[in-house]
Write a protein that holds these residues in place. Structure first.
Motif, PDB file in Angstrom:
ATOM      1  N   GLY A  54      -3.614   4.574  -4.527  1.00  0.00           N
ATOM      2  CA  GLY A  54      -2.590   4.853  -3.524  1.00  0.00           C
ATOM      3  C   GLY A  54      -3.128   5.442  -2.238  1.00  0.00           C
ATOM      4  O   GLY A  54      -2.523   5.301  -1.172  1.00  0.00           O
ATOM      5  N   LYS A  58       1.339   7.394  -6.124  1.00  0.00           N
ATOM      6  CA  LYS A  58       0.244   8.366  -6.248  1.00  0.00           C
ATOM      7  C   LYS A  58       0.750   9.787  -6.021  1.00  0.00           C
ATOM      8  O   LYS A  58       0.428  10.706  -6.794  1.00  0.00           O
ATOM      9  CB  LYS A  58      -0.839   8.033  -5.213  1.00  0.00           C
ATOM     10  CG  LYS A  58      -2.079   8.908  -5.288  1.00  0.00           C
ATOM     11  CD  LYS A  58      -2.975   8.458  -6.406  1.00  0.00           C
ATOM     12  CE  LYS A  58      -4.320   9.166  -6.368  1.00  0.00           C
ATOM     13  NZ  LYS A  58      -5.224   8.669  -7.435  1.00  0.00           N
ATOM     14  N   LYS A 112      -5.677  -0.596  -5.277  1.00  0.00           N
ATOM     15  CA  LYS A 112      -4.912  -0.071  -6.410  1.00  0.00           C
ATOM     16  C   LYS A 112      -4.774   1.441  -6.326  1.00  0.00           C
ATOM     17  O   LYS A 112      -3.884   2.038  -6.930  1.00  0.00           O
ATOM     18  CB  LYS A 112      -5.603  -0.446  -7.726  1.00  0.00           C
ATOM     19  CG  LYS A 112      -5.541  -1.923  -8.073  1.00  0.00           C
ATOM     20  CD  LYS A 112      -6.279  -2.191  -9.379  1.00  0.00           C
ATOM     21  CE  LYS A 112      -6.307  -3.677  -9.697  1.00  0.00           C
ATOM     22  NZ  LYS A 112      -7.103  -3.948 -10.915  1.00  0.00           N
ATOM     23  N   GLU A 151       0.827  -1.209   0.000  1.00  0.00           N
ATOM     24  CA  GLU A 151       0.000   0.000   0.000  1.00  0.00           C
ATOM     25  C   GLU A 151       0.861   1.259   0.000  1.00  0.00           C
ATOM     26  O   GLU A 151       0.520   2.255  -0.630  1.00  0.00           O
ATOM     27  CB  GLU A 151      -0.940   0.003   1.221  1.00  0.00           C
ATOM     28  CG  GLU A 151      -2.034  -1.044   1.163  1.00  0.00           C
ATOM     29  CD  GLU A 151      -1.626  -2.346   1.831  1.00  0.00           C
ATOM     30  OE1 GLU A 151      -0.404  -2.579   1.984  1.00  0.00           O
ATOM     31  OE2 GLU A 151      -2.522  -3.142   2.184  1.00  0.00           O
ATOM     32  N   GLU A 158       2.149   2.006  -3.488  1.00  0.00           N
ATOM     33  CA  GLU A 158       1.081   2.599  -4.300  1.00  0.00           C
ATOM     34  C   GLU A 158       0.877   4.071  -3.925  1.00  0.00           C
ATOM     35  O   GLU A 158       0.647   4.919  -4.786  1.00  0.00           O
ATOM     36  CB  GLU A 158      -0.238   1.831  -4.097  1.00  0.00           C
ATOM     37  CG  GLU A 158      -0.236   0.423  -4.664  1.00  0.00           C
ATOM     38  CD  GLU A 158      -0.238   0.398  -6.187  1.00  0.00           C
ATOM     39  OE1 GLU A 158      -0.491   1.455  -6.803  1.00  0.00           O
ATOM     40  OE2 GLU A 158       0.040  -0.669  -6.763  1.00  0.00           O
TER      41      GLU A 158
END
Length: 364
Positions: free
Chosen positions: A352, A248, A350, A241, A244
């Motif tokens: 972020g 982001k 998926k 996580e 991601e």
């Protein structure tokens, strides 16, 4: 490096792998009490370096991060700025930092009793009293025993500011918890000299530390009560996580660089995070909460004799995944409901911003 800044360090650890903290050490000249002067009247003294500007509680609370190599302490050598490219004048070495700090002393506090006086050499000197703001009052009390003489405080600010600019000129990511130093940095950005020096800066596609900090703080406003071990445990269990989320923020930074420069993003990070990140957090909260309620409704419809299993259904909240596995295993609900739920969660991960969502639930 006071106890008040521990929470910000915890937030930064949730994003960055390693943080270098600069110790603003102080040099003391200590002479033995029983030392006798030589024939020239001089006494041999010893120079001692101490971290006077570092709160012992700051070091104590962050010991686990230091042990885990999340943070590393470096002594400020107080060197002059070095330009990263030949032919470009270094801002911090060329500029009179002390004069700059004095010129913008209204950022430290409110001026009172301003008057011009003539000194013994016939020079006109501007004199005034300063009513210190909150940050300056705390520093003055903790570092300088709340003396009425603000010269020590302004000298300290000048030193921190010089270090800040030195590292920035070398193309390093720098961050300070001081509102005054940040405000002063905004002022220096307006000068032509600084704009010329910026030509040599390495313009990489990455995230400013201030932007990362403000984004994390939106996810968890208060990390102060959580020990470092708990923060490291969450980070270790959220590696995917976090990657991601970092991606982001990089994408957001890339989009922002179309209209703003790297430094503008750094100095206005709080406002940008509020405009760009907060709506994304609200959106994912709304999406996942709605998804949870939909799954709950489907469970109640599908469950055999729901009244018998109502205590189990009530536990179906933040531990939704574990509860789902238990419900399916017990044959209370069908596999199709579980698969639909997992599809929703997988899609959310998926994004972020899920890192902030997960963080908010974990540290609530």
């Amino acid at each position: 490096m006071l106890e008040d800044n521990i929470e910000e360090i915890k937030a930064l650890v949730l994003y960055f792998d390693q943080i270098n903290i600069i110790e603003q050490r102080h040099l003391h000249i200590v002479a033995p009490t029983n030392a006798k002067p030589d024939r020239n009247g001089k006494v041999k003294a010893q120079v001692i370096s101490t971290n006077d500007f570092t709160d012992e509680k700051f070091l104590l609370h962050l010991k686990e991060f230091e042990k885990n190599k999340n943070i590393k302490y470096q002594i400020d050598i107080d060197s002059v700025g070095e330009s990263p490219e030949k032919g470009i004048s270094s801002v911090s070495s060329d500029m009179q930092i002390n004069d700059l700090v004095l010129f913008h002393s209204e950022l430290v506090g409110k001026k009172h009793n301003e008057q011009q006086i003539v000194d013994e050499k016939g020079r006109i000197v501007l004199s005034y009293d300063l009513e210190l703001n909150k940050e300056s009052s705390i520093l003055s009390e903790k570092l300088f025993n709340k003396t009425d003489n603000v010269n020590q405080l302004l000298s300290y600010y000048a030193r921190v500011f010089k270090t800040f600019v030195n590292y920035y000129e070398q193309g390093k990511d720098v961050l300070t918890s001081s509102k005054y130093v940040n405000d002063l940095f905004k002022e220096i950005n307006k000068t032509d000299r600084f704009k010329n020096a910026q030509i040599a800066f390495k313009n990489e596609f990455n995230v400013t530390p201030s932007f990362a900090l403000e984004a994390i703080k939106l996810g968890v406003p208060n990390l102060g009560k959580f020990p470092p071990e708990e923060i490291l445990r969450f980070k270790e269990n959220s590696k995917d996580e976090l990657l991601e989320f970092q991606s982001k923020l990089e994408n957001l930074t890339f989009d922002l660089l179309n209209n703003y420069d790297y430094n503008y993003i750094n100095t206005n990070a709080q406002k940008i995070a509020d405009l760009k990140i907060r709506p994304l957090i609200e959106n994912i909260n709304h999406t996942l909460d709605n998804s949870k309620y939909k799954v709950m409704q489907e469970l109640i419809k599908e469950a055999k004799d729901p009244k018998s299993y109502s205590p189990l259904l009530l536990t179906f909240s933040d531990q939704i995944s574990n509860s789902m596995i238990l419900l399916i295993s017990a044959g209370i609900v069908g596999l199709n409901v579980g698969l639909e739920h997992y599809a929703r969660i997988k899609e959310a991960k998926k994004d972020g911003i899920y890192y902030l969502y997960k963080m908010n639930k974990y540290f609530a």
